[in-house]
Design an enzyme around this catalytic site. Sequence first.
Site, PDB file in Angstrom:
ATOM      1  N   TYR A 137       0.843  -1.202   0.000  1.00 27.93           N
ATOM      2  CA  TYR A 137       0.000   0.000   0.000  1.00 27.93           C
ATOM      3  C   TYR A 137       0.884   1.261   0.000  1.00 27.93           C
ATOM      4  CZ  TYR A 137      -2.826   3.791   1.848  1.00 27.93           C
ATOM      5  OH  TYR A 137      -3.411   5.018   2.040  1.00 27.93           O
ATOM      6  N   ASP A 278       2.580  -2.918  11.931  1.00 28.28           N
ATOM      7  CA  ASP A 278       2.281  -1.648  12.606  1.00 28.28           C
ATOM      8  C   ASP A 278       3.560  -0.996  13.132  1.00 28.28           C
ATOM      9  OD1 ASP A 278      -0.467  -1.548  12.314  1.00 28.28           O
ATOM     10  OD2 ASP A 278      -0.888  -2.536  14.223  1.00 28.28           O
TER      11      ASP A 278
HETATM   12  N1  UDP Z   1      -5.772  -1.026  16.579  1.00 26.86           N
HETATM   13  C1  UDP Z   1      -6.163  -1.762  17.694  1.00 26.86           C
HETATM   14  N2  UDP Z   1      -7.379  -2.370  17.667  1.00 26.86           N
HETATM   15  C2  UDP Z   1      -8.247  -2.273  16.613  1.00 26.86           C
HETATM   16  C3  UDP Z   1      -7.841  -1.515  15.487  1.00 26.86           C
HETATM   17  C4  UDP Z   1      -6.592  -0.904  15.514  1.00 26.86           C
HETATM   18  O1  UDP Z   1      -5.423  -1.882  18.670  1.00 26.86           O
HETATM   19  O2  UDP Z   1      -9.337  -2.857  16.655  1.00 26.86           O
HETATM   20  C5  UDP Z   1      -4.470  -0.342  16.607  1.00 26.86           C
HETATM   21  C6  UDP Z   1      -3.553  -0.680  15.453  1.00 26.86           C
HETATM   22  O3  UDP Z   1      -2.812  -1.829  15.708  1.00 26.86           O
HETATM   23  C7  UDP Z   1      -2.709   0.588  15.367  1.00 26.86           C
HETATM   24  C8  UDP Z   1      -3.652   1.708  15.793  1.00 26.86           C
HETATM   25  O4  UDP Z   1      -4.713   1.045  16.507  1.00 26.86           O
HETATM   26  O5  UDP Z   1      -1.653   0.532  16.295  1.00 26.86           O
HETATM   27  C9  UDP Z   1      -4.248   2.467  14.642  1.00 26.86           C
HETATM   28  O6  UDP Z   1      -4.742   1.528  13.710  1.00 26.86           O
HETATM   29  P1  UDP Z   1      -5.670   1.940  12.472  1.00 26.86           P
HETATM   30  O7  UDP Z   1      -5.977   0.678  11.725  1.00 26.86           O
HETATM   31  O8  UDP Z   1      -6.825   2.752  12.955  1.00 26.86           O
HETATM   32  O9  UDP Z   1      -4.753   2.910  11.607  1.00 26.86           O
HETATM   33  P2  UDP Z   1      -3.282   2.724  10.974  1.00 26.86           P
HETATM   34  O10 UDP Z   1      -2.376   3.546  11.844  1.00 26.86           O
HETATM   35  O11 UDP Z   1      -2.941   1.267  10.949  1.00 26.86           O
HETATM   36  O12 UDP Z   1      -3.424   3.311   9.615  1.00 26.86           O
END
Ligand code: UDP
Length: 316
Positions: A137, A278
């Site tokens: 991505y 992540d």
């Molecule tokens: N996250 C989490 N639980 C969830 C969804 C996301 O702990 O149900 C965490 C994820 O691992 C990351 C942060 O929240 O550390 C933000 O994730 P998101 O998918 O919203 O955005 P990203 O930063 O990946 O684009």
Amino acid sequence: MKPLVTGGAGYIGAVVACQLLEAGHEVIVLDDLSTGHRDNVPDGARFVEGRVQRAGEVLDRSFDGVLHFAAKSLVAESVKRPEVYWDNNVVGTLDLLTVMRAVGVRRLVFSSTAATYGQPERTPIREDDPNAPINPYGQSKLAVDMAITGEAHAHGLAGVSLRYFNVGGAYGRHGERHNPETHLIPNVLLVPAGRREAVEIFGTDYPTRDGTCVRDYVHVTDLARAHLLALEAAEPGRHIIYNLGSGAGFTVREVVGSCRRVTGHPVPAVDQPRRPGDPPSLVASHHRIREDLGWRPELDLDRIVADAWRFLQAAR
Ligand code: UDP
């Protein structure tokens, strides 16, 4: 102005289309509805259903520019099916650039992403920090950014890329409706909405203040406003990249805390292992866009959560 908004049936594209209409512009939306929703297209915009590759059937000299949102944007999916990301995000945009060049539409605002930076060595991240995306991505978006730079230098395109950090909240009737939902805030809010028992916290052993990942959350209303400024400010022969974040980082636990405050619900949380891919911390420096375009975020994390909560309740 008369801009084409690709992906204007999606979450962010629809909010930008709304703000463009409110500012008196004439808006045409091109969207294949693969992830967008027809009812997201704001009243007053002309809608054409189709892939970006069909931009040639829509664009002509009467357009002043393109705001290009149409893209695949799920990190995990991009790891499983990279070819879809290269085709849709990269080939689709190259086709769009070719059409724009052919018909003489020379202004582009592109939805880029903080995922181009990969695992940054320092935060807040600045636009001239190294790019090292860690998934297809981010790689596909970086490839497009590079193509836009070439197009600007060789063929005079006026290009602006906006690198989104974590976008949330809602604007009027427009909010996040992804299926499956992977983003943190809408997922947490499913708990007070009664649709989930508990939120999962992915990773509690990161080198951050409470062990969970730090992200920079920006309200979709603030984010959308930056697109209108960018469209006006784009200069021929120049491609400029702006980070779009609040400049402040919040841990996953702090976001869950905000959701508890806003909804009054206890929101049980269950610790889980890390989610692959992540980075521990992604926080923007928005110094450049503040200096150049006078943009600054106005709405804070609690407001992002409150608006997402209002949207979720109205959607039920
Ligand atoms: N996250 C989490 N639980 C969830 C969804 C996301 O702990 O149900 C965490 C994820 O691992 C990351 C942060 O929240 O550390 C933000 O994730 P998101 O998918 O919203 O955005 P990203 O930063 O990946 O684009």
